[in-house]
Every structure is written in structure tokens, then in C-alpha cells.
Scaffold this motif. Structure first.
Motif, PDB file in Angstrom:
ATOM      1  N   SER A  65       0.787  -1.291  -0.050  1.00 34.87           N
ATOM      2  CA  SER A  65       0.128   0.026   0.022  1.00 34.87           C
ATOM      3  C   SER A  65       0.784   1.376  -0.104  1.00 34.87           C
ATOM      4  N   LEU A  66       0.160   2.360  -0.339  1.00 36.76           N
ATOM      5  CA  LEU A  66       0.898   3.728  -0.395  1.00 36.76           C
ATOM      6  C   LEU A  66       0.024   4.550   0.480  1.00 36.76           C
ATOM      7  N   VAL A 119      -4.203   3.615   8.892  1.00 34.44           N
ATOM      8  CA  VAL A 119      -3.308   3.725   7.538  1.00 34.44           C
ATOM      9  C   VAL A 119      -3.666   2.796   6.562  1.00 34.44           C
ATOM     10  N   PRO A 120      -3.386   2.753   5.439  1.00 37.09           N
ATOM     11  CA  PRO A 120      -4.118   1.941   4.405  1.00 37.09           C
ATOM     12  C   PRO A 120      -3.782   0.299   4.461  1.00 37.09           C
ATOM     13  N   GLU A 161       7.015   4.629  11.041  1.00 39.48           N
ATOM     14  CA  GLU A 161       7.032   4.548   9.493  1.00 39.48           C
ATOM     15  C   GLU A 161       7.821   3.662   8.923  1.00 39.48           C
ATOM     16  N   ARG A 162       8.856   3.150   9.742  1.00 42.95           N
ATOM     17  CA  ARG A 162       9.692   2.087   9.437  1.00 42.95           C
ATOM     18  C   ARG A 162       8.880   0.668   9.538  1.00 42.95           C
ATOM     19  N   ILE A 163       8.138   0.856  10.562  1.00 41.68           N
ATOM     20  CA  ILE A 163       7.141  -0.524  10.792  1.00 41.68           C
ATOM     21  C   ILE A 163       6.229  -0.558   9.846  1.00 41.68           C
ATOM     22  N   THR A 169       3.906  -0.956   3.520  1.00 37.88           N
ATOM     23  CA  THR A 169       3.355   0.400   3.282  1.00 37.88           C
ATOM     24  C   THR A 169       4.444   1.319   2.791  1.00 37.88           C
ATOM     25  N   SER A 170       4.371   1.973   1.660  1.00 36.91           N
ATOM     26  CA  SER A 170       5.360   2.966   1.460  1.00 36.91           C
ATOM     27  C   SER A 170       4.961   4.203   1.930  1.00 36.91           C
ATOM     28  N   VAL A 171       5.628   5.149   2.596  1.00 36.39           N
ATOM     29  CA  VAL A 171       5.289   6.335   2.999  1.00 36.39           C
ATOM     30  C   VAL A 171       5.888   7.434   2.220  1.00 36.39           C
TER      31      VAL A 171
END
Ligand code: AMP
Ligand code: MG
Length: 274
Positions: A65-66, A119-120, A161-163, A169-171
Motif C-alpha cells: 500500500s501507499l 493506515v491503508p 514509519e519504518r514499521i 506500506t510505502s510512506v
């Protein structure tokens, strides 16, 4: 991905570990535009189709996901960006979350509690209209918690965000960067136009004297939380048509780098023959 694409978005990318130097970035900069306003809007229409096609692949692939984080001061254009840039995507695959002042229940938890649940999921594009970054921005400017508390959050955010990245999931994080003057003009517009008055909040006007404090908070937040995997981009926001195109470029760049693929075989639960 072609090298020129990488080069194009690099202009707006904050190099991880470096300060964004917001004061040196012009919110009315149009460098890189594919042409005048009409030509740029034409290019944006094509981007929107391309975005839809990437989203279709992401959804079909169903594994990653993004997450697109949109930040910016009041009237920076967060709502307008969502309305315009995402108008072509399949609503089934998009999840928008807007973060307001925390409720008492939210405040009774750690600052990421309300964020993580929105989060997506695999296959989705998630859009955050404000985000966990408010907890190092408005919270800092208004001294809602002691400095030691919000300061510790920079590392927490990087870890969070690393998790997400480890979970597929790309952030990508976008700061919509407008000038003080442009914000004044937009708030004036909200006051004057019957179709925009509903947008004006008393806080919009109350926050204006704190502009410098917000810029300092953004400067440090972007410097401390941009990573190779979850980069920050500063989008020149004074011209809405240019902003939309830049956001389109960054999203297409990010999706192309993820390169989601249509599965080549039917899913395992599909029977082999009729
Ligand atoms: P808007 O985005 O215009 O709907 O406004 C939402 C408001 O909620 C803004 O004034 C934000 O600063 C505020 N807000 C969002 N997240 C937080 C937070 N974690 N703590 C305090 N205020 C917040
Ligand atoms: Mg508002």
C-alpha cells in the motif's frame, strides 16, 4: 524509472538528514512546469489517468500500500489537492483520513494510537489530511506538551514509519508550502465568498501571528523525519495548478518505484478448471 524522472522530483525532495531550508524555497516557484497554466493542467489530466492505472495494479497485486501524508498550514491546499489530484482513482481503493484536534479518548492514548488504525490496508492508497506530524507541529507551537515529550516523537515517528514500511506500506510525505501573503489572500477569499465561508475557522486567523513558529517547527520536523524510505517533499503551493502537477509527479514517481504488478496467475483459491 527514467533518470530524468528522478531528477525532476529531486528538486522538491528533502535530502534525508538535511534541513529543508524552507526560507530559501519559493512557494511561487514554477521551475519544472511542463508549460503555462493551460499546458500544465493538460499534463495533470494525463497524470490523473496514469495514477488510476497504477492504482489498479496496486489493488490487483493486493500486497502493498501507499500512504500519502499531506501537511501544511491552514489554507495551504490540503483539501484542494485531494479533490483534484485523486479525482480519477477508484474510490474502492482509496482511504482518506483527516486528523482534527484529538478527542479526550484519543488524548488518553499515545499519539500514534489514532493514526495506526487508519493506515491503508494492502492494495489501498491512503491519504492523510494532516497526520501524526501535528503532534510535533501544532502541539509544539502551542506548547500542548513539554518539549521533552514532543522532541522524543521525532524518533518515534521514524520508527513508526519504518514499521509501516516493513508491513508493505510505502510512506511519502508532502508539505504544501505557501507564502504568508498567499495564506492571507486565501483566508480573505474564504471570508468574502459565500461558497467558501464554511471553510473559515476562527483558528485560521488566530494562527497567523504564529507563522514563524510554524515554519520553525516544520523546518525541524522535516529535517528529523525524512528518510530514504519515507522522504519528505516540499511542494511550491502558491499556484494551485502547479501544486497539483507537482503532487502528481511525486506520486507517479513513488508508484513507479514501487512498481506494483498484476498477478500473473489466478489467486490460489480459484479452482483450476471449469
Ligand atoms: P482542519 O484541518 O482545518 O479541519 O483543522 C483541524 C485542526 O485540528 C487544525 O487546527 C489542527 O491544528 C488541529 N489538530 C490536528 N491534529 C492535532 C493534534 N494532534 N493536536 C492538536 N491539534 C490538532
Ligand atoms: Mg482549517
Amino acid at each position: 524509472m527514467a533518470d530524468h524522472d528522478r531528477g525532476r522530483v529531486a528538486r522538491w525532495r528533502v535530502r534525508p538528514g538535511h534541513p529543508p531550508l524552507l526560507a530559501r524555497r519559493r512557494p511561487d516557484d514554477l521551475t519544472g512546469a511542463p508549460g503555462d497554466r493551460a499546458a500544465t493542467e493538460g499534463a495533470t489530466a494525463r497524470q490523473i489517468e496514469e495514477l488510476a492505472s497504477w492504482q489498479d495494479r496496486l489493488w490487483a497485486e493486493g500486497r502493498r500500500s501507499l500512504l500519502v501524508v499531506l501537511q501544511g498550514v491552514d489554507a495551504a491546499g490540503k483539501d484542494g489537492t485531494i479533490k483534484h489530484v485523486f479525482r480519477g482513482v477508484n474510490p474502492q481503493g482509496v482511504r482518506v483520513a483527516s486528523f482534527k484536534e484529538p478527542t479526550p479518548l484519543e488524548l488518553a492514548h499515545d499519539f500514534l494510537w489514532r493514526v495506526h488504525r487508519l493506515v491503508p490496508a494492502a492494495g489501498e492508497i491512503g491519504i492523510f489530511n494532516r497526520s501524526h506530524y501535528e503532534d510535533v507541529l501544532v502541539v509544539r507551537v502551542h506548547e500542548l506538551v513539554p518539549e521533552a515529550v514532543w522532541r522524543a516523537r521525532f524518533d518515534d515517528i521514524v520508527a513508526f514509519e519504518r514499521i509501516l514500511g516493513h508491513g508493505g506500506t510505502s510512506v511519502v510525505k508532502l508539505m504544501l508550502h505557501i507564502s504568508f501573503e498567499e495564506q492571507g489572500a486565501r483566508l480573505g477569499d474564504r471570508l468574502a465568498r459565500p461558497d467558501k465561508q464554511w471553510k473559515l475557522q476562527s483558528s485560521d486567523v488566530a494562527e497567523r501571528p504564529r507563522w514563524e513558529a510554524y515554519m520553525a517547527a516544520y523546518e525541524e520536523a522535516l529535517a528529523r523525519t525524512g528518510t530514504e524510505e519515507s522522504p519528505w517533499y516540499v511542494v511550491p503551493g502558491d499556484r494551485k495548478w502547479f501544486r497539483n502537477w507537482v503532487v502528481g509527479e511525486i506520486l507517479l514517481h513513488t508508484l513507479a518505484a514501487m512498481d506494483p504488478r498484476y498477478p500473473t496467475r489466478p489467486r490460489p483459491d480459484v479452482p483450476a478448471g471449469p
